[in-house]
Write an enzyme that holds these catalytic residues in place. Structure first.
Site, PDB file in Angstrom:
ATOM      1  CB  CYS A  77     -23.583 -56.318   3.586  1.00  0.00           C
ATOM      2  SG  CYS A  77     -22.418 -54.942   4.670  1.00  0.00           S
ATOM      3  CG  HIS A  78     -27.956 -56.202   8.293  1.00  0.00           C
ATOM      4  ND1 HIS A  78     -26.447 -56.228   9.060  1.00  0.00           N
ATOM      5  CD2 HIS A  78     -29.098 -56.704   9.237  1.00  0.00           C
ATOM      6  CE1 HIS A  78     -26.845 -56.765   9.649  1.00  0.00           C
ATOM      7  NE2 HIS A  78     -27.540 -57.448   9.862  1.00  0.00           N
ATOM      8  CG  MET A 114     -19.462 -52.299   4.649  1.00  0.00           C
ATOM      9  SD  MET A 114     -17.841 -52.136   4.510  1.00  0.00           S
ATOM     10  CE  MET A 114     -17.954 -53.017   2.595  1.00  0.00           C
ATOM     11  CD  GLU A 115     -24.999 -50.179   2.685  1.00  0.00           C
ATOM     12  OE1 GLU A 115     -24.985 -51.538   2.290  1.00  0.00           O
ATOM     13  OE2 GLU A 115     -24.031 -49.396   3.586  1.00  0.00           O
ATOM     14  CG  ASP A 129     -15.594 -50.668 -18.578  1.00  0.00           C
ATOM     15  OD1 ASP A 129     -14.640 -50.834 -18.308  1.00  0.00           O
ATOM     16  OD2 ASP A 129     -16.228 -50.497 -18.856  1.00  0.00           O
TER      17      ASP A 129
END
Length: 163
Positions: A77-78, A114-115, A129
């Site tokens: 990924c860039h 993707m971000e 969590d």
């Protein structure tokens, strides 16, 4: 080797895509994830009564932080300069769940899908969590790209998002 996978070269070797020749345009992506909780867990979360504190604020911050680091954790990924990242929550009591929507934007020569996806996943993981002390069987599901705009491939809307 002829492949339609952009991260493979002509011999089938993994390679980072050269986006240097692509035109810089506004890029937008929206992704989602869904976190399914028990009613009692959701009630504690909404009352900010869980041992770890304000879950949704931490999940928002965690998702935004993750969006900014995708180039470091997803191979090939860039690294991008995001112009915007946000996390939004839609809470449902019946069924008890939180729908997370992550939006990312940039002006550049590669997309921000993707971000957005990693931001949504990370926000969901933060919720897990922070709630796991009271519930271990939390379900994270429906991680997907809802919308993307910009670049050569144009616009995409998830099939059930079409108007």
């Amino acid at each position: 080797m002829n492949s339609s996978f952009s991260h493979l070269d002509g011999q089938g070797n993994v390679t980072m895509v050269d986006v240097g020749g692509k035109q810089a345009t506004e890029r937008v992506a929206i992704a989602e994830a869904v976190v399914e909780l028990r009613p009692a867990t959701l009630e504690l979360l909404l009352k900010v009564a869980l041992p770890k504190g304000d879950v949704l604020t931490c999940a928002k911050i965690g998702g935004i932080m993750a969006a900014k680091r995708v180039g470091e954790i997803i191979p090939l990924c860039h690294p991008l300069s995001l112009t915007y990242a946000d996390i939004r929550f839609e809470v449902s009591e019946a069924p008890p769940r939180i729908r997370i929507e992550a939006e990312t934007r940039t002006v550049g020569n590669t997309g921000v899908e993707m971000e957005a996806i990693v931001a949504a996943q990370t926000a969901a993981a933060v919720i897990y969590d922070m709630c796991k002390a009271v519930q271990r069987d939390i379900i994270i599901s429906r991680v997907r790209l809802l919308h993307k705009r910009g670049g050569k491939s144009g616009e995409f809307n998830a099939p059930d998002m079409e108007e």
